[in-house]
Design a protein around this motif. Structure first.
Motif, PDB file in Angstrom:
ATOM      1  N   LEU A  51       0.828  -1.208   0.000  1.00  7.81           N
ATOM      2  CA  LEU A  51       0.000   0.000   0.000  1.00  7.81           C
ATOM      3  C   LEU A  51       0.860   1.255   0.000  1.00  7.81           C
ATOM      4  CD1 LEU A  51      -2.571  -1.110   2.730  1.00  7.81           C
ATOM      5  CD2 LEU A  51      -2.759  -1.416   0.250  1.00  7.81           C
ATOM      6  N   ASP A  52       0.251   2.367  -0.422  1.00 12.18           N
ATOM      7  CA  ASP A  52       0.964   3.634  -0.338  1.00 12.18           C
ATOM      8  C   ASP A  52       1.025   4.075   1.126  1.00 12.18           C
ATOM      9  OD1 ASP A  52      -1.373   5.675   0.230  1.00 12.18           O
ATOM     10  OD2 ASP A  52      -2.090   4.348  -1.360  1.00 12.18           O
ATOM     11  N   SER A  53       1.891   5.049   1.406  1.00  9.17           N
ATOM     12  CA  SER A  53       2.160   5.448   2.798  1.00  9.17           C
ATOM     13  C   SER A  53       0.909   5.910   3.526  1.00  9.17           C
ATOM     14  CB  SER A  53       3.213   6.559   2.827  1.00  9.17           C
ATOM     15  OG  SER A  53       4.414   6.090   2.260  1.00  9.17           O
ATOM     16  N   LYS A  54       0.070   6.723   2.844  1.00  9.55           N
ATOM     17  CA  LYS A  54      -1.127   7.263   3.491  1.00  9.55           C
ATOM     18  C   LYS A  54      -2.103   6.140   3.845  1.00  9.55           C
ATOM     19  CE  LYS A  54      -4.916  10.549   2.812  1.00  9.55           C
ATOM     20  NZ  LYS A  54      -5.566  11.497   1.867  1.00  9.55           N
ATOM     21  N   THR A  55      -2.364   5.287   2.862  1.00 12.07           N
ATOM     22  CA  THR A  55      -3.286   4.162   3.094  1.00 12.07           C
ATOM     23  C   THR A  55      -2.724   3.226   4.139  1.00 12.07           C
ATOM     24  OG1 THR A  55      -3.985   4.303   0.772  1.00 12.07           O
ATOM     25  CG2 THR A  55      -4.595   2.308   1.959  1.00 12.07           C
ATOM     26  N   GLU A  56      -1.393   3.022   4.092  1.00  8.58           N
ATOM     27  CA  GLU A  56      -0.758   2.115   5.044  1.00  8.58           C
ATOM     28  C   GLU A  56      -0.983   2.583   6.481  1.00  8.58           C
ATOM     29  OE1 GLU A  56       3.535  -0.019   5.618  1.00  8.58           O
ATOM     30  OE2 GLU A  56       3.522   2.149   5.366  1.00  8.58           O
ATOM     31  N   LYS A  57      -0.861   3.890   6.717  1.00  2.00           N
ATOM     32  CA  LYS A  57      -1.044   4.406   8.077  1.00  2.00           C
ATOM     33  C   LYS A  57      -2.472   4.179   8.568  1.00  2.00           C
ATOM     34  CE  LYS A  57       2.594   7.905   7.817  1.00  2.00           C
ATOM     35  NZ  LYS A  57       2.910   9.344   7.675  1.00  2.00           N
ATOM     36  N   ILE A  58      -3.443   4.374   7.651  1.00  2.00           N
ATOM     37  CA  ILE A  58      -4.849   4.162   8.019  1.00  2.00           C
ATOM     38  C   ILE A  58      -5.096   2.692   8.350  1.00  2.00           C
ATOM     39  CG2 ILE A  58      -7.226   4.286   7.182  1.00  2.00           C
ATOM     40  CD1 ILE A  58      -6.287   6.629   5.375  1.00  2.00           C
ATOM     41  N   ILE A  59      -4.599   1.805   7.457  1.00  3.70           N
ATOM     42  CA  ILE A  59      -4.804   0.361   7.660  1.00  3.70           C
ATOM     43  C   ILE A  59      -4.079  -0.104   8.917  1.00  3.70           C
ATOM     44  CG2 ILE A  59      -4.412  -1.939   6.694  1.00  3.70           C
ATOM     45  CD1 ILE A  59      -6.569  -0.483   5.208  1.00  3.70           C
ATOM     46  N   GLN A  60      -2.884   0.443   9.175  1.00  5.52           N
ATOM     47  CA  GLN A  60      -2.128   0.067  10.367  1.00  5.52           C
ATOM     48  C   GLN A  60      -2.900   0.406  11.644  1.00  5.52           C
ATOM     49  OE1 GLN A  60       0.573  -1.526  11.309  1.00  5.52           O
ATOM     50  NE2 GLN A  60       1.128  -2.148   9.231  1.00  5.52           N
ATOM     51  N   ALA A  61      -3.559   1.565  11.630  1.00  5.28           N
ATOM     52  CA  ALA A  61      -4.362   1.955  12.789  1.00  5.28           C
ATOM     53  C   ALA A  61      -5.497   0.968  13.011  1.00  5.28           C
ATOM     54  CB  ALA A  61      -4.915   3.367  12.585  1.00  5.28           C
ATOM     55  N   GLU A  62      -6.097   0.529  11.896  1.00  8.24           N
ATOM     56  CA  GLU A  62      -7.190  -0.450  11.993  1.00  8.24           C
ATOM     57  C   GLU A  62      -6.659  -1.799  12.478  1.00  8.24           C
ATOM     58  OE1 GLU A  62      -8.663  -0.224   8.041  1.00  8.24           O
ATOM     59  OE2 GLU A  62      -9.499   1.791   8.304  1.00  8.24           O
TER      60      GLU A  62
END
Length: 599
Positions: free
Chosen positions: A520-531
Motif C-alpha cells: 500500500l501507499d504510505s497514506k493508506t498504510e497508516k490508516i490500515i495500520q491503525a485499523e
C-alpha cells in the motif's frame, strides 16, 4: 454413421482395475441397477420378437401360400405392442438408472475436489490449476460414458448378437451363423488394429489440448500482469503456437478416423450382401419363405446398426477409462499433512505460541529454517523482519500447517500442532496477507467467507469494525457488488479492509499479519495500520514486516537472515545494538526522506 475420435489401446490390467474401482460406487445403487438390468433384458426380448412377428405377418400375407388371405390383426397388434415395449423398457431403464450415473459422478467429483483441498501446498504450487480441473472434468464425463456404453449399449448388443446367432443356427443352416460370426470377428479385429495405429495421434491431440487450456487459463488469471507488460500479443502468439500443434494432431486424428470408418462400412456391406444373397437363394429354391428373408434382413439391420457404433464405443470407453484413471490418480496422491488417528481438537487457553528449535526445508539440500526458537505470549505481538528469502513467510505456512516441520516442533498452549486436528488449528488462526485474494463474487460473500453461516448482522458489524461499511454502502449495488477475478475491481486498501473484515468475522485467537500493508501507499498504510492495531488487541499476533516503521511498538522483534534468528529485542534495544536491524532502519529512513523530497 460418423464416429467421434477417441484414444485407446487393447484392454489391459489397468483398465480392469479402473472398472473395479467404479464397482463400490455402483453397488451403492444396487437396487436401481438390478431393476435397470431387468428392463434392459425386457427391451432385448421385445427387440428380438419384432423380426419374428414380422416374419409371421409376411408369411400370412404371402398369396403364393394362401388361397384365402385374411388380415393378421392379432399379429399386427402384437407387432405394434412389441415396438412400443422396446422403447418403453429402454426409457424406463434410463429413468431408473439416471440417478445412479449422476450420483456416481457427483460422489467421485466431490471426493476428488475434497482430496485436492487435503493435499499440501507443495502439490498446488507444482501443478497448474487448469490442468487439474480439466482432469476432474474429463474423469467425471468418463464415468458417464463408461457406465452408459458398457451397460446399456455394448452389453445389450452382445446379448442380441448371441440370440440372433442362435436363432440363425437353429432355425436355418450353419452358413448364416458362420457368415454373421465371421463378419463380426473381422470387423472387431480391423477396428482394434486401425484404432491401435491411430492412438498416437489422439493422445498427442489430447496432450496439446491440455497444454493450450492450461496456458489460456494461466494467462487470464494473470490478466493484470499481462497488461502491466503490454504482452497481449505475446500471450496470443504463445496460445496460437499451442493451437497450431493441436490442429496438426487433430487433422491427422480425423484422417485416420475416416480411414477406419471406410473400412468398417466395407466390412458391414460385405457381410449384409453375403447373408442376403444366401437368404434370397433359399427363397428362390423354396427352402425359405419370404417371411424368413424379411426376418433375416431385420435381424441383420438390428445387429449391424449397433456395430456402426461399436467402434466409437470401444474408443470412447478406452479414452474414458484413461480419463477416469487419471482422476483416480489424483485421489491416490499422497496427503503430505495428515491428522493423526483420533487427533483431538486444539484447546485454547492463553493463545501462547512457541517455535522450539524448528528446522524446515522444501528440499533437503536447501534448508529454509535452522534451529528457530521463539515464543509469543498470549495477547502479545511478535514481529519478524528480514530480507526476502530469509524464511519469514515460511513461519506463517508452518504455523498454519501447510507443511510439517522437518525438525523441532511448534506448540500452541503446550500442544504440538501436529497432534491436533488441522480444522481446529486453522479455526484458531486468522491471517491478513500482503496480497488478499478474493473470490469473483459479491462483497458480502467475500466478507462472510470468514465465517460461513454468519448472520447478516455479524457480517455488517465486521465491515463496520474494518472501516469498510461506509465504502460498501456508497456503491450502487452495495453488498451485491462483484469484486472481479482475484478482487481486480477493488483498490489495494479496499482489498485489505475486506481481508480485515473477514478476519474479524472469523474472530481468531491468533492473528498473522504477513506483510499486510507493504503493497500500500504510505497514506493508506497508516490508516490500515491503525485499523490493524485495533484488531490486534487481546490477540496473539505474529507480524511479518517489510517496513520497520510499522512494528516499532511490537513486544519483541526477531531479525532473520538465511533461516536463522540473528537478533532479537524491542525496537529501541535493537537500534542501540547497532547491528543488522539498525542498518535496515537507517536505510529505510533515508529512503523515506528521499521520497518526501521527491514529493
Amino acid at each position: 454413421m460418423r464416429h467421434h475420435a477417441g484414444k485407446n489401446s487393447p484392454p489391459g490390467p489397468a483398465d480392469w482395475r479402473t472398472l473395479k474401482k467404479l464397482g463400490p460406487y455402483l453397488w451403492e445403487h444396487r437396487w436401481r441397477f438390478i431393476f435397470a438390468v431387468i428392463f434392459l433384458i425386457g427391451a432385448k426380448i421385445a427387440t428380438i420378437g419384432v423380426p419374428v412377428l414380422l416374419k409371421h405377418i409376411v408369411d400370412s400375407l404371402d398369396s403364393s401360400k394362401n388361397a384365402v388371405l385374411t388380415l393378421p390383426a392379432a399379429l399386427i397388434v402384437g407387432y405394434g405392442l412389441l415396438r412400443l415395449a422396446t422403447t418403453l423398457f429402454s426409457d424406463l431403464r434410463d429413468m431408473i438408472f439416471a440417478k445412479v450415473t449422476q450420483g456416481m459422478i457427483r460422489k467421485v467429483s466431490i471426493e476428488a475436489f475434497r482430496h485436492l483441498h487435503d493435499l499440501s501446498l507443495r502439490f498446488h504450487l507444482e501443478r497448474q490449476t487448469g490442468g487439474v480441473t480439466r482432469d476432474i472434468e474429463r474423469g467425471s464425463q468418463g464415468i458417464s460414458v463408461v457406465i452408459n456404453y458398457l451397460l446399456f449399449r455394448i452389453a445389450p448388443t452382445l446379448i442380441e448378437i448371441l440370440l440372433v446367432g442362435g436363432i440363425l443356427l437353429v432355425q436355418f443352416d450353419w452358413v448364416f451363423a458362420l457368415i454373421t460370426v465371421g463378419v463380426l470377428a473381422i470387423y472387431i479385429a480391423m477396428t482394434v488394429a486401425i484404432t491401435e495405429w491411430r492412438t498416437k495421434y489422439r493422445r498427442r491431440m489430447n496432450e496439446l489440448d491440455s497444454v493450450a487450456t492450461t496456458r489460456s487459463v494461466d494467462s487470464l488469471i494473470n490478466y493484470e500482469t499481462v497488461k502491466y507488460f503490454g504482452n497481449e500479443k505475446f500471450e496470443t502468439e504463445r496460445y496460437n503456437a499451442s493451437m497450431e500443434q493441436w490442429q496438426d494432431a487433430a487433422v491427422k486424428s480425423q484422417n485416420s478416423l475416416s480411414l477406419l470408418n471406410i473400412t468398417q462400412a466395407f466390412i458391414i456391406a460385405l457381410g449384409v450382401t453375403l447373408v442376403l444373397w444366401r437368404a434370397a437363394d433359399g427363397v428362390v429354391s423354396g427352402q425359405l419363405s419370404l417371411g424368413d428373408l424379411v426376418m433375416i434382413n431385420a435381424f441383420l439391420i438390428q445387429i449391424f446398426l449397433p456395430l456402426n457404433f461399436l467402434g466409437v464405443m470401444y474408443r470412447e470407453i478406452k479414452q474414458s477409462l484413461t480419463d477416469i484413471e487419471r482422476m483416480f490418480k489424483l485421489l491416490t496422491q499422497n496427503i503430505e499433512v495428515k491428522d493423526k488417528e483420533n487427533a483431538p481438537s486444539l484447546k485454547i487457553t492463553k493463545g501462547e505460541v512457541r517455535f522450539e528449535e524448528v528446522n524446515f526445508s522444501y528440499d533437503p539440500e536447501r534448508p529454509i529454517l535452522r534451529d528457530v526458537s521463539f515464543e509469543i505470549p498470549g495477547g502479545r505481538n511478535i514481529a519478524v523482519v528480514g530480507a526476502s528469502g530469509s524464511g519469514k513467510s515460511t513461519l506463517v505456512r508452518l504455523l498454519f500447517r501447510f507443511y510439517d516441520v522437518t525438525g523441532g516442533r511448534i506448540t500452541i498452549d503446550g500442544q504440538d500442532i501436529r497432534d491436533v486436528t488441522q480444522e481446529s488449528l486453522r479455526a484458531a488462526i486468522g491471517i491478513v496477507p500482503q496480497d488478499t485474494v478474493l473470490f469473483n463474487d459479491t462483497l458480502y460473500y467475500n466478507i462472510a467467507y470468514g465465517k460461513p453461516g454468519a448472520s447478516r448482522e455479524e457480517v455488517v458489524e465486521a465491515a463496520r469494525a474494518a472501516h469498510i461499511l461506509h465504502f460498501i454502502e456508497s456503491l450502487p449495488k452495495q453488498w451485491d457488488t462483484i469484486v472481479g477475478e482475484r478482487g481486480l475491481k477493488l483498490s489495494g486498501g479496499e482489498k485489505q479492509r475486506v481481508a480485515i473484515a473477514r478476519t474479524l468475522l472469523k474472530n481468531p485467537v491468533i492473528l498473522l499479519l504477513d506483510e499486510a500493508t507493504s503493497a500500500l501507499d504510505s497514506k493508506t498504510e497508516k490508516i490500515i495500520q491503525a485499523e490493524l492495531r485495533e484488531v490486534m488487541k487481546h490477540r496473539t499476533t505474529l507480524t511479518i514486516a517489510h517496513r520497520l516503521s510499522t512494528i516499532i511498538d511490537a513486544d519483541e522483534i526477531l531479525v532473520m537472515e538465511a533461516g536463522r534468528i540473528i537478533e532479537r529485542g524491542r525496537h529501541d534495544v535493537l537500534l542501540a545494538m547497532g547491528g543488522h536491524y539498525a542498518h535496515m532502519w537507517e536505510m529505510q529512513q533515508q529512503q523515506a526522506v528521499r521520497e518526501q523530497e521527491a514529493a
